[in-house]
Design an enzyme around this catalytic site. Structure first.
Site, mmCIF file in Angstrom:
data_model
loop_
_atom_site.group_PDB
_atom_site.id
_atom_site.type_symbol
_atom_site.label_atom_id
_atom_site.label_comp_id
_atom_site.label_asym_id
_atom_site.label_seq_id
_atom_site.Cartn_x
_atom_site.Cartn_y
_atom_site.Cartn_z
ATOM 1 N N GLU A 94 0.835 -1.188 0.000
ATOM 2 C CA GLU A 94 0.000 0.000 0.000
ATOM 3 C C GLU A 94 0.869 1.236 0.000
ATOM 4 O O GLU A 94 1.975 1.246 0.551
ATOM 5 C CB GLU A 94 -0.916 -0.017 1.215
ATOM 6 N N CYS A 109 3.359 8.677 1.160
ATOM 7 C CA CYS A 109 3.852 7.727 2.162
ATOM 8 C C CYS A 109 4.077 6.394 1.461
ATOM 9 O O CYS A 109 3.142 5.811 0.918
ATOM 10 C CB CYS A 109 2.817 7.589 3.285
ATOM 11 N N CYS A 116 6.040 -6.934 7.289
ATOM 12 C CA CYS A 116 7.036 -6.373 8.193
ATOM 13 C C CYS A 116 7.357 -7.402 9.265
ATOM 14 O O CYS A 116 6.474 -8.120 9.728
ATOM 15 C CB CYS A 116 6.488 -5.098 8.843
ATOM 16 N N CYS A 120 5.568 -4.897 15.960
ATOM 17 C CA CYS A 120 4.990 -3.882 16.864
ATOM 18 C C CYS A 120 3.518 -4.212 17.095
ATOM 19 O O CYS A 120 2.758 -4.388 16.141
ATOM 20 C CB CYS A 120 5.157 -2.481 16.284
ATOM 21 N N CYS A 123 0.510 -2.148 15.438
ATOM 22 C CA CYS A 123 0.570 -1.806 14.014
ATOM 23 C C CYS A 123 0.074 -2.966 13.162
ATOM 24 O O CYS A 123 0.512 -4.105 13.337
ATOM 25 C CB CYS A 123 2.008 -1.455 13.629
ATOM 26 N N CYS A 344 -1.723 6.068 9.891
ATOM 27 C CA CYS A 344 -0.539 5.422 10.446
ATOM 28 C C CYS A 344 -0.910 4.108 11.116
ATOM 29 O O CYS A 344 -1.819 4.061 11.935
ATOM 30 C CB CYS A 344 0.109 6.296 11.511
HETATM 31 N N1 SAH Z 1 8.972 0.559 10.440
HETATM 32 C C1 SAH Z 1 9.062 1.980 10.406
HETATM 33 C C2 SAH Z 1 8.097 2.680 9.445
HETATM 34 C C3 SAH Z 1 6.620 2.312 9.488
HETATM 35 S S1 SAH Z 1 5.586 2.904 10.780
HETATM 36 C C4 SAH Z 1 8.926 2.527 11.811
HETATM 37 O O1 SAH Z 1 8.681 1.755 12.734
HETATM 38 O O2 SAH Z 1 9.111 3.729 12.002
HETATM 39 C C5 SAH Z 1 5.274 4.586 10.629
HETATM 40 C C6 SAH Z 1 4.758 5.206 11.935
HETATM 41 O O3 SAH Z 1 3.396 4.842 12.258
HETATM 42 C C7 SAH Z 1 5.581 4.755 13.111
HETATM 43 O O4 SAH Z 1 5.934 5.788 13.954
HETATM 44 C C8 SAH Z 1 4.634 3.796 13.780
HETATM 45 O O5 SAH Z 1 4.982 3.552 15.057
HETATM 46 C C9 SAH Z 1 3.318 4.499 13.620
HETATM 47 N N2 SAH Z 1 2.174 3.616 13.900
HETATM 48 C C10 SAH Z 1 2.136 2.285 13.740
HETATM 49 N N3 SAH Z 1 0.943 1.789 14.116
HETATM 50 C C11 SAH Z 1 0.201 2.839 14.517
HETATM 51 C C12 SAH Z 1 -1.147 2.953 14.980
HETATM 52 N N4 SAH Z 1 -1.947 1.893 15.093
HETATM 53 N N5 SAH Z 1 -1.588 4.189 15.274
HETATM 54 C C13 SAH Z 1 -0.784 5.263 15.122
HETATM 55 N N6 SAH Z 1 0.479 5.208 14.701
HETATM 56 C C14 SAH Z 1 0.970 4.002 14.386
#
Ligand code: SAH
Length: 354
Positions: A94, A109, A116, A120, A123, A344
């Site tokens: 995406e 973006c 991945c 996390c 996410c 995000c």
């Molecule tokens: N792997 C990289 C890039 C992808 S995430 C990283 O970890 O930075 C991009 C951003 O979105 C990160 O700061 C991540 O923590 C945030 N993010 C992920 N899941 C989210 C959620 N459910 N709500 C808000 N932000 C989120």
């Protein structure tokens, strides 16, 4: 498994010059072809190019292939548009176009991996694990497709963030050449200062990025000021501690002179307490980083089974106020595109959420 033909987005000026040379053509044609390719956001009007008919046909035939094709497009009420791109070499990713508040501008973006591996818990991108790294052209074409989408709305992409699916610092072999093409003069022309790479905090990768010929902006997904909380929500935190990754971020800022962004996804009752805000401010003392607080976007239960909750607006404000009261520059990120799961943390291969 690069069985599919080479695409134009896989080439840079040097490699296409060599391609021309090998066919007995002037090297200077390479720049002309690439300018037209990027200028048209990846759509090339071959007939408009001043080349011999023979070369035009060879090029048209050789570079007919694209690394990506649009499978689906969903637009949110705020204009944020999510593209689901199928990949000729397998899988889907995406990519998101966000109209800027500034007239005529848009943000892009992009994803760096299919899936991945970081795990996390809050996410969605990590739910199916990692399938594979993206290749250079698969990243560049995301930028071009978003550029075309923006152009149709009278906008130009003015900022690109590696905040889609995947961990970009685990795929620097493709991310760095893609940045060269997207930013470079005569190619994507975006400029290095308009690009941000976001990482979960891969210490060696941060150093490698700092050593790149053209350093870009760095965003660090911290999400907690202490190791106990962080390693619960960001499993990669077990490998690299908060102190170690903040040192890497400080080094990055010192080497590149680019202000680092600290991303902090606020999860109610997990990392949003007054004490955690105070500890975060303490850890950032003497570090001119900017904190970007991201109120959690719903993604359903995490791998651990926990369902996270977004804190109230009052809690978000309080968290920001504590940071600011201690001299930390902090902002809350606006939620964009969450009605179509394009915000995000909501990007997921196959868009099962939409
Ligand atoms: N792997 C990289 C890039 C992808 S995430 C990283 O970890 O930075 C991009 C951003 O979105 C990160 O700061 C991540 O923590 C945030 N993010 C992920 N899941 C989210 C959620 N459910 N709500 C808000 N932000 C989120």
């Amino acid at each position: 498994m690069s069985t599919s033909p080479t695409t134009l987005a896989a080439h840079d000026r040097d490699s296409l010059e060599q391609w021309m040379h090998a066919r007995g053509e002037p090297r200077s044609h390479a720049g002309r072809v690439l300018r037209a390719f990027y200028g048209g956001c990846g759509e090339l009007d071959w007939d408009a190019l001043e080349l011999s008919a023979g070369l035009r046909e060879t090029l048209r035939h050789e570079f007919a292939a694209r690394a990506t094709h649009e499978l689906r497009r969903v637009a949110a009420a705020d204009g944020t548009t999510k593209l689901l791109l199928g990949l000729a070499r397998g899988g889907a990713v995406e990519t998101v176009m966000m109209p800027s508040y500034r007239a005529g501008e848009a943000w892009c973006c992009v994803s760096s991996q299919v899936g991945c591996a970081m795990g996390c818990d809050f996410c969605a991108s990590t739910r199916g694990g990692l399938e594979r790294n993206l290749e250079v052209d698969e990243i560049v074409e995301q930028y071009l497709r978003v550029g075309a989408l923006a152009a149709a709305q009278g906008r130009r992409v003015r900022r690109l963030v590696f905040m889609g699916m995947g961990e970009p610092l685990h795929n620097l072999d493709a991310v760095l050449p893609a940045i060269e093409r997207i930013a470079g003069p005569g190619l994507g022309n975006l400029g290095w200062r308009r690009i941000t790479v976001s990482t979960v905090g891969i210490v060696q990768g941060i150093a490698k990025l700092a050593a790149a010929a053209h350093p870009v902006f760095l965003a660090l997904s911290l999400h907690a000021p202490d190791d106990a909380t962080r390693s619960r929500i960001v499993p990669a935190g077990k490998r690299y501690g908060v102190a170690e990754i903040l040192t890497a971020a400080r080094d990055y800022q010192a080497t590149t002179d680019r202000i680092v962004t600290i991303e902090y996804c606020l999860l109610a009752g997990v990392n949003d307490s007054d004490a955690q805000a105070e500890l975060l401010a303490e850890r950032l003392a003497d570090f001119r980083a900017h904190v970007n607080v991201i109120p959690y976007n719903a993604t359903g239960p995490g791998l651990s089974g926990i369902t996270y909750v977004r804190p109230s607006p009052a809690r978000v404000e309080r968290f920001l106020a504590i940071l600011r009261g201690r001299g930390v520059v902090a902002h809350a990120r606006d939620t964009r595109g969450d009605d179509v799961a394009a915000a995000c943390g909501q990007l997921r291969e196959g868009s099962r959420a939409s």
